[in-house]
Design an enzyme around this catalytic site. Structure first.
Site, short mmCIF file in Angstrom:
data_model
loop_
_atom_site.label_atom_id
_atom_site.label_comp_id
_atom_site.label_asym_id
_atom_site.label_seq_id
_atom_site.Cartn_x
_atom_site.Cartn_y
_atom_site.Cartn_z
N SER A 1 0.84 -1.21 0.00
CA SER A 1 0.00 0.00 0.00
C SER A 1 0.86 1.25 0.00
CB SER A 1 -0.86 -0.04 1.26
OG SER A 1 -1.43 1.22 1.50
N TYR B 1 -1.56 -1.12 10.94
CA TYR B 1 -1.87 -1.68 9.62
C TYR B 1 -0.72 -1.40 8.65
CZ TYR B 1 -3.62 -1.80 4.84
OH TYR B 1 -3.74 -2.04 3.50
N LYS C 1 2.21 -3.84 6.53
CA LYS C 1 2.54 -3.83 5.10
C LYS C 1 4.06 -3.73 4.92
CE LYS C 1 -1.39 -4.49 3.40
NZ LYS C 1 -1.62 -5.81 2.84
N TYR D 1 -0.44 -0.23 -3.83
CA TYR D 1 -1.64 0.37 -4.40
C TYR D 1 -1.85 1.75 -3.80
CZ TYR D 1 -2.95 -4.69 -4.38
OH TYR D 1 -2.99 -6.05 -4.46
N ARG E 1 -5.85 12.57 -3.19
CA ARG E 1 -5.43 11.17 -3.31
C ARG E 1 -5.41 10.75 -4.78
NH1 ARG E 1 -4.73 12.36 1.11
NH2 ARG E 1 -5.18 11.27 3.07
N ARG F 1 -9.17 14.10 10.01
CA ARG F 1 -9.08 12.76 10.60
C ARG F 1 -7.63 12.54 11.02
NH1 ARG F 1 -10.85 7.73 6.85
NH2 ARG F 1 -9.05 8.47 5.65
N ASP G 1 -4.25 11.48 8.72
CA ASP G 1 -4.36 11.74 7.28
C ASP G 1 -3.27 12.70 6.80
OD1 ASP G 1 -6.47 10.12 6.76
OD2 ASP G 1 -7.97 11.70 6.55
P1 NAD Z 1 -10.83 -7.14 1.37
O1 NAD Z 1 -11.01 -7.14 2.86
O2 NAD Z 1 -12.03 -6.95 0.53
O3 NAD Z 1 -10.10 -8.49 0.93
C1 NAD Z 1 -9.23 -9.20 1.76
C2 NAD Z 1 -9.74 -10.63 1.81
O4 NAD Z 1 -8.87 -11.42 2.64
C3 NAD Z 1 -11.14 -10.74 2.42
O5 NAD Z 1 -11.95 -11.45 1.50
C4 NAD Z 1 -10.94 -11.53 3.70
O6 NAD Z 1 -12.05 -12.36 3.98
C5 NAD Z 1 -9.69 -12.31 3.40
N1 NAD Z 1 -8.87 -12.71 4.54
C6 NAD Z 1 -8.42 -11.94 5.57
N2 NAD Z 1 -7.65 -12.69 6.39
C7 NAD Z 1 -7.60 -13.94 5.87
C8 NAD Z 1 -6.97 -15.16 6.26
N3 NAD Z 1 -6.22 -15.25 7.34
N4 NAD Z 1 -7.15 -16.25 5.47
C9 NAD Z 1 -7.92 -16.18 4.36
N5 NAD Z 1 -8.53 -15.07 3.95
C10 NAD Z 1 -8.38 -13.96 4.69
O7 NAD Z 1 -9.72 -6.06 1.05
P2 NAD Z 1 -9.21 -5.50 -0.35
O8 NAD Z 1 -9.57 -4.07 -0.42
O9 NAD Z 1 -9.62 -6.41 -1.44
O10 NAD Z 1 -7.64 -5.57 -0.13
C11 NAD Z 1 -6.85 -6.65 -0.57
C12 NAD Z 1 -5.42 -6.42 -0.14
O11 NAD Z 1 -4.96 -5.18 -0.65
C13 NAD Z 1 -5.24 -6.33 1.38
O12 NAD Z 1 -4.02 -6.95 1.72
C14 NAD Z 1 -5.17 -4.85 1.64
O13 NAD Z 1 -4.46 -4.55 2.80
C15 NAD Z 1 -4.45 -4.37 0.39
N6 NAD Z 1 -4.71 -2.96 0.09
C16 NAD Z 1 -6.00 -2.51 -0.03
C17 NAD Z 1 -6.23 -1.16 -0.27
C18 NAD Z 1 -7.64 -0.63 -0.36
O14 NAD Z 1 -7.82 0.58 -0.22
N7 NAD Z 1 -8.65 -1.46 -0.62
C19 NAD Z 1 -5.16 -0.27 -0.44
C20 NAD Z 1 -3.86 -0.77 -0.36
C21 NAD Z 1 -3.65 -2.12 -0.09
N1 UFG Z 2 -12.36 11.22 3.65
C1 UFG Z 2 -13.40 12.06 3.99
N2 UFG Z 2 -14.55 11.51 4.49
C2 UFG Z 2 -14.70 10.18 4.67
C3 UFG Z 2 -13.63 9.32 4.32
C4 UFG Z 2 -12.47 9.88 3.82
O1 UFG Z 2 -13.29 13.27 3.85
O2 UFG Z 2 -15.76 9.73 5.15
C5 UFG Z 2 -11.14 11.80 3.04
C6 UFG Z 2 -9.87 11.51 3.80
O3 UFG Z 2 -9.65 12.47 4.80
C7 UFG Z 2 -8.83 11.54 2.67
C8 UFG Z 2 -9.61 11.01 1.45
O4 UFG Z 2 -10.98 11.20 1.78
O5 UFG Z 2 -8.44 12.85 2.40
C9 UFG Z 2 -9.36 9.55 1.16
O6 UFG Z 2 -9.60 8.78 2.33
P1 UFG Z 2 -9.74 7.19 2.30
O7 UFG Z 2 -10.03 6.74 3.69
O8 UFG Z 2 -10.68 6.79 1.23
O9 UFG Z 2 -8.29 6.71 1.83
P2 UFG Z 2 -6.87 6.93 2.52
O10 UFG Z 2 -6.02 7.61 1.51
O11 UFG Z 2 -6.96 7.52 3.85
O12 UFG Z 2 -6.41 5.43 2.80
C10 UFG Z 2 -6.37 4.47 1.76
C11 UFG Z 2 -6.65 3.08 2.32
C12 UFG Z 2 -5.55 2.64 3.23
C13 UFG Z 2 -4.25 2.74 2.52
C14 UFG Z 2 -4.06 4.15 2.01
C15 UFG Z 2 -2.82 4.26 1.18
O13 UFG Z 2 -7.84 3.08 3.05
O14 UFG Z 2 -5.75 1.29 3.58
O15 UFG Z 2 -5.14 4.50 1.16
O16 UFG Z 2 -2.51 5.57 0.95
F1 UFG Z 2 -3.26 2.44 3.38
#
Ligand code: NAD
Ligand code: UFG
Length: 338
Positions: A126, A150, A154, A178, A232, A291, A294
């Protein structure tokens, strides 16, 4: 014989879209997911959309016995490791839960893969590993540093995998950092389905749009950004899924790190306006305080992935807003009520 990828966490948001992309490209897909944050319905829909069949195991990746059974049952060519917990606030309240799950899933894979001659792993990292850096656009060479448990999982995972690959030269690791994954498959059949109140901006907006929540709270309008709200790099989840397919196709020996982002920064209010324009809806909002944790702005320099993976984002902010809205209006309660 099609190549076979094992997707841990493949029933989740990004995993299900990646499974769809891979199946459509003729790869075989095996999913292991404990459904702790997802529904098996996502995989059923991926199968329907692709006209193919992902094999699904409901299991915890930390269950070494089960993992061995899966590797024994399938000739796996590579693993994409999505499984893990991802809620930043929860990780502050329950850090051990995050360290246990997010680290031990990786250890279980590193222990098990070599027993079956599998030596390619793609890891979901991430942009959070860049911590509070404001040196945008962020390059992979930017120093890392995390501000919550968290994020630390990572970074620790990146370090564990790097140590492991250094000690085992046949092991190749691709780390994908990502930026902000959003949107949904244009079919509206699969999408992001957070449990409870969404932590992230886009699912909050989509729930306001369908009347599940009265208004959006904008966390701070006093940042040093053009309109004062946080900036973002929003990346369509289908572009992100294609990034995984490209990373697999172009996997190199050793450890390689790539930013997956669009390279463009958009503010909270820009996203709100784009959503309103794309969908002809109004998103009421109220500006509240910042928040904690942030940063003002975070967006990628995706140049390395553009060059080395021959990948770049294709979808626009409008596509993102249209597809997110389509998913939410077709599934106002997510997968629950389907
Ligand atoms: P998600 O929660 O939808 O998917 C994660 C999946 O992993 C879920 O289906 C959950 O049931 C499963 N899981 C968790 N622990 C497990 C375990 N021990 N065994 C088997 N399954 C398990 O999340 P996502 O948004 O699809 O994210 C996928 C990956 O990308 C994660 O590692 C997350 O940290 C990373 N990531 C997500 C974002 C984001 O904003 N969505 C950003 C950066 C990185
Ligand atoms: N925000 C709001 N209102 C909300 C939610 C978010 O104003 O209800 C704002 C936040 O302050 C930020 C922007 O929207 O400025 C994006 O916030 P997100 O929570 O959607 O995303 P973040 O960038 O904070 O975090 C995301 C993922 C994290 C990851 C990170 C990597 O949630 O898991 O991107 O940069 F680690």
């Amino acid at each position: 014989m099609p190549e076979t990828l094992l997707l841990t966490g493949g029933a989740g948001y990004i995993g299900s879209h990646t499974a769809l992309t891979l199946l459509r490209r003729g790869r075989d897909v095996v999913v292991v997911d404990d459904l702790s944050n997802s529904s098996a319905e996502s995989i059923r829909r991926v199968n329907r959309l692709s006209g193919r069949e992902a094999v699904f195991y409901e299991a915890d990746v930390r269950d070494r016995g089960k993992l061995k059974e899966i590797f024994a049952n399938h000739k796996i060519d590579a693993v994409i490791h999505f499984a893990g917990y991802k809620a930043v606030g929860e990780s502050v309240a329950e850090p051990l839960k995050y360290y246990q799950n997010n680290l031990d899933t990786t250890l279980a894979l590193c222990e098990t893969m070599p027993q079956f001659g599998v030596n390619r792993l793609i890891f979901s990292s991430s942009a959070t590993v860049y911590g509070t850096s404001q040196n945008v656009p962020l390059k992979e060479s930017e120093p890392t540093g995390c501000v919550n448990p968290y994020g630390r999982t990572k970074l620790m995972n990146e370090e564990i995998l790097t140590d492991y690959a250094n000690a085992n030269k046949e092991f190749a690791v691709t780390i994908l950092r990502y930026f902000n994954p959003v949107g949904a498959d244009p079919s509206g059949e699969i999408g992001e389905d957070p449990r409870g109140i969404p932590n992230n901006l886009m699912p909050y907006i989509t729930q306001v749009a369908v009347g599940r929540r009265p208004k959006l709270y904008v966390f701070g309008a006093d940042y040093p950004t053009p309109d004062g709200t946080g900036v973002r790099d929003y990346i369509h989840v289908a572009d992100l899924a294609e990034g995984h397919a490209a990373a697999y196709e172009r996997m190199k020996p050793g450890v390689n790190v790539y930013n997956l982002g669009s390279g463009a920064g958009h503010s909270v209010l820009e996203l709100v306006r784009a959503y309103e324009e794309a969908n002809g809806v109004e998103i009421p909002y109220e500006i509240t305080g910042r928040r904690p944790g942030d940063v003002a702005q975070s967006y990628a320099d995706p140049g390395k992935a553009n060059r080395e993976l021959n990948w770049k984002t294709k979808r626009t902010l409008r596509d993102i807003c249209r597809d997110a809205h389509n998913w939410q209006t077709r599934n106002p309660e997510g997968y629950q009520k389907s």
